[in-house]
Enzyme design. Structure first.
Site, mmCIF file in Angstrom:
data_model
loop_
_atom_site.group_PDB
_atom_site.id
_atom_site.type_symbol
_atom_site.label_atom_id
_atom_site.label_comp_id
_atom_site.label_asym_id
_atom_site.label_seq_id
_atom_site.Cartn_x
_atom_site.Cartn_y
_atom_site.Cartn_z
ATOM 1 N N GLY A 348 -31.639 60.548 46.916
ATOM 2 C CA GLY A 348 -31.571 59.173 47.393
ATOM 3 C C GLY A 348 -30.226 58.549 47.071
ATOM 4 N N GLU A 372 -10.615 80.999 55.256
ATOM 5 C CA GLU A 372 -10.813 82.443 55.446
ATOM 6 C C GLU A 372 -11.649 82.738 56.686
ATOM 7 O OE1 GLU A 372 -11.437 85.117 52.205
ATOM 8 O OE2 GLU A 372 -10.673 83.668 50.749
#
Length: 393
Positions: A348, A372
């Site tokens: 939350g 990558e």
């Protein structure tokens, strides 16, 4: 503490199980997921710490140069990155760059180059970097503009390097860079060579430091008539693309492993939060919607782990893993993003408070879907490999 029952899967030898358990205990005692605002200094400290504890011996190949084994063990690299990422994203980064930055030397270096660099990397006494990307050449390596012109001489000759590199991890703190430049032996990717470039040499400067959402040393490098001795070339002239791809083949799967480590930590945090947060006279974990999220987290984590350690095991058996590594990276990084996002949702309002663990993970995971080889590039690789296999059958 994450469930380590996956170590009983048939992908692992006893040495891998012991490695992970020992590292996990060491990391719990020595690492923190928070670090000082001086990220450069934090990374220097982590490299030294990982080196003195012996973990960087796994990042290089060749026992004569301080390595743990003659050949880099992909499963070990993945287990180390997964474990470090679960404890500290910056520690994972420090380990990974020692491996990626020196990997080409382990694979293609001369005896002299290995003696000069690998021993120091394994001890944490030299910081390595990998310089491939350019402003207009990331995934498209053939678009590379940085150029090195050979000048013959009695001493074996030298190269004059001009151009720039960007998005270079460890840029600004590295002691040396494995760098790729166009040398013109053939068009496209076939006319690229690899070099070892020491920091601080004339004609080389850090042109810009780059700040990103999960801070780590990152820079743009500038080269202006920078003289590189021919003895610093890695591998054959014109074979730089081969050098780069062979190096990335080792470490691409480990990017997926780092994402898995982040996902495991997020799942741990979500389970802790869900079972302790009181709401409407019960805990969050009592709600079916929460249970559905937790179930999907577990499925994502195990699916990723299976793909990662299949690819790592295959590579350690000497098999080609282009498709398998791409699958592992794609699934693990995309799944980890969702796992972490769900963990933030379970937290939350606390989930978006700066430096709360899940908030930090939310920032750290994002770049793994890009570097990558971005997710979209992995899709192309997988499809092309499938088509090759189909047409060859």
């Amino acid at each position: 503490m994450s469930d380590n029952s996956y170590l009983d899967w048939p992908f692992f030898d006893d040495k891998h199980k012991q490695l992970q358990r020992t590292l996990d205990a060491w990391a719990a005692d020595n690492l923190s997921d928070h670090h000082d605002s001086d990220v450069d200094q934090a990374c220097r400290h982590l490299v030294a710490q990982l080196g003195s504890a012996g973990w960087l011996k796994n990042a290089v190949g060749g026992t004569a140069y301080g390595a743990d084994a003659e050949v880099i063990d992909t499963r070990a690299i993945c287990l180390i990155r997964e474990t470090l990422a679960r404890h500290s994203g910056l520690a994972d980064f420090a380990f990974a760059m020692q491996g990626l930055g020196s990997g080409a030397i382990s694979l293609f270096g001369t005896e002299s180059q290995k003696q000069s660099y690998l021993t120091r990397v394994a001890r944490g006494e030299a910081i390595a970097a990998f310089a491939l990307s350019e402003p207009d050449a990331g995934s498209d390596v053939a678009a590379m503009q940085c150029a090195a012109e050979f000048v013959d001489g009695a001493d074996g000759g030298h190269y004059i390097l001009n151009g720039q590199k960007t998005w270079i991890s460890n840029g600004g703190i590295a002691d040396f860079y494995v760098l790729f430049a166009r040398t013109g032996e053939a068009p496209g990717a076939r006319g690229i060579s690899a070099f070892i470039v020491d920091a601080g040499i004339e004609g080389f400067e850090i042109a810009e430091r780059i700040d990103v959402i999960a801070p780590h040393p990152l820079a743009r490098l500038q080269f202006d008539h920078c003289r590189i001795p021919a003895s610093k070339r890695l591998g054959e002239a014109g074979q730089g693309f081969k050098v780069a791809m062979a190096t990335l083949d080792i470490f691409r799967t480990s990017v997926a492993a780092a994402a898995l480590g982040f996902a495991r930590r997020a799942m741990d945090e979500a389970l802790r939060r869900a079972t302790t947060r009181k709401m409407f006279g019960q805990t969050l974990a009592d709600f079916q919607l929460t249970q559905a999220k937790l179930a999907q987290m577990a499925i994502s984590v195990d699916s990723s782990a299976l793909l990662i350690y299949r690819a790592a095991w295959q590579r350690d058996q000497g098999k080609k893993v282009t498709k398998e590594a791409a699958m592992a990276k794609l699934v693990a990084t995309e799944s980890a993003q969702k796992v972490i996002d769900d963990a933030v949702q379970i937290f939350g309002g606390m989930g978006v408070v700066s430096e709360v663990t899940v908030e930090r993970l939310y920032r750290e995971i994002r770049s793994l879907r890009i570097y990558e080889g971005a997710t979209e590039v992995q899709q192309l690789i997988i499809a092309r490999e499938m088509l090759k296999e189909f047409t060859a059958s």
